[in-house]
Design an enzyme around this catalytic site. Sequence first.
Site, PDB file in Angstrom:
ATOM      1  N   GLY A 267       0.782  -1.237   0.000  1.00  0.00           N
ATOM      2  CA  GLY A 267       0.000   0.000   0.000  1.00  0.00           C
ATOM      3  C   GLY A 267       0.808   1.279   0.000  1.00  0.00           C
ATOM      4  O   GLY A 267       0.236   2.369  -0.095  1.00  0.00           O
ATOM      5  N   ASP A 270       0.307   3.095  -3.209  1.00  0.00           N
ATOM      6  CA  ASP A 270      -1.079   3.565  -3.310  1.00  0.00           C
ATOM      7  C   ASP A 270      -1.297   4.809  -2.453  1.00  0.00           C
ATOM      8  O   ASP A 270      -1.988   5.742  -2.854  1.00  0.00           O
ATOM      9  CB  ASP A 270      -2.057   2.463  -2.879  1.00  0.00           C
ATOM     10  CG  ASP A 270      -1.865   1.185  -3.680  1.00  0.00           C
ATOM     11  OD1 ASP A 270      -1.526   1.279  -4.874  1.00  0.00           O
ATOM     12  OD2 ASP A 270      -2.056   0.091  -3.108  1.00  0.00           O
TER      13      ASP A 270
END
Length: 331
Positions: A267, A270
């Site tokens: 992540g 992201d």
Amino acid sequence: MASSNGIPATGTGLIVSFGEMLIDFVPTVSGVSLAEAPGFLKAPGGAPANVAIAVARIGGQAAFVGKLGDDEFGHMLAGILKENGVRADGITFDQGARTALAFVTLRADGEREFMFYRNPSADMLLKPEELNLELIRSAKVFHYGSISLIVEPCRSAHLKALEVAKEAGALLSYDPNLRLPLWPSPEEAREQILSIWDKADLIKVSDVELEFLTGSDKIDDESALSLWHPNLKLLLVTLGEHGSKYYTKNFHGSVEAFHVKTVDTTGAGDSFVGSLLAKIVDDQSILEDEARLREVLKFANATGAITTTKKGAIPALPKEEDVLSLINGSA
């Protein structure tokens, strides 16, 4: 409008993220293979969904467009989006296919290996006629990856959504998010990822993706600029613990990373993208102003760094005040 330390304020324009949302099953112990793992924790994920939640976590407006299975996991994921302040009116549920699963092993260095259960999963079955076009047309930024290009009908839905967003004047943001095990072959992955390259206004690739797409083992300006296209406003190359590089028509440079104790890199890319988009959504002139862009990228680097300090993507995505305290603490 800027916050006191020169970092632009989080925007109020809508960022729509398109693609897959799934459940990662992560071993309870780091540094073991899937076979050796004594147990697994379920962690909601999927890059486009992570980006949407990253935007909302720092106070931005986000929506997710994609398809989930009409099963417990699918409804759980839709619930997680809503709990995190992400609009879920772009989600449809498939009666016949399951929500995608991925078993992820964390190696001792915090990097990941994947094993996917998608044969087919609901996200792959999104049809163009199921798209919430009104939602997509209201996007100021439309963000997507490449996993949704792998198979029909999702590929056609992706291309339609992209076209509708572009016609409505959205900034198109592309993070290929290469997952080779999902593609029939590396050649097919490269060809399809590049097939929509020229449509994007903003592209973010990792160092590994740069090597893959260019076929070069050099992570340098020449290699990065071979991916430039005339309509591009910003090309970003993320370098993990070495920060990020940026390229525009008129300038390029690099921004240093923040050094933290990395537990899990899931992540990080992201959250980097989500925080960047939330900071430029209301004022895209930032992309042409190097000083302001550097401030935004510093913020994005800090957001990515914090995300690596906890297991799982979504629980690790920081709030704005966490990011600012890391930036101010290392100033």
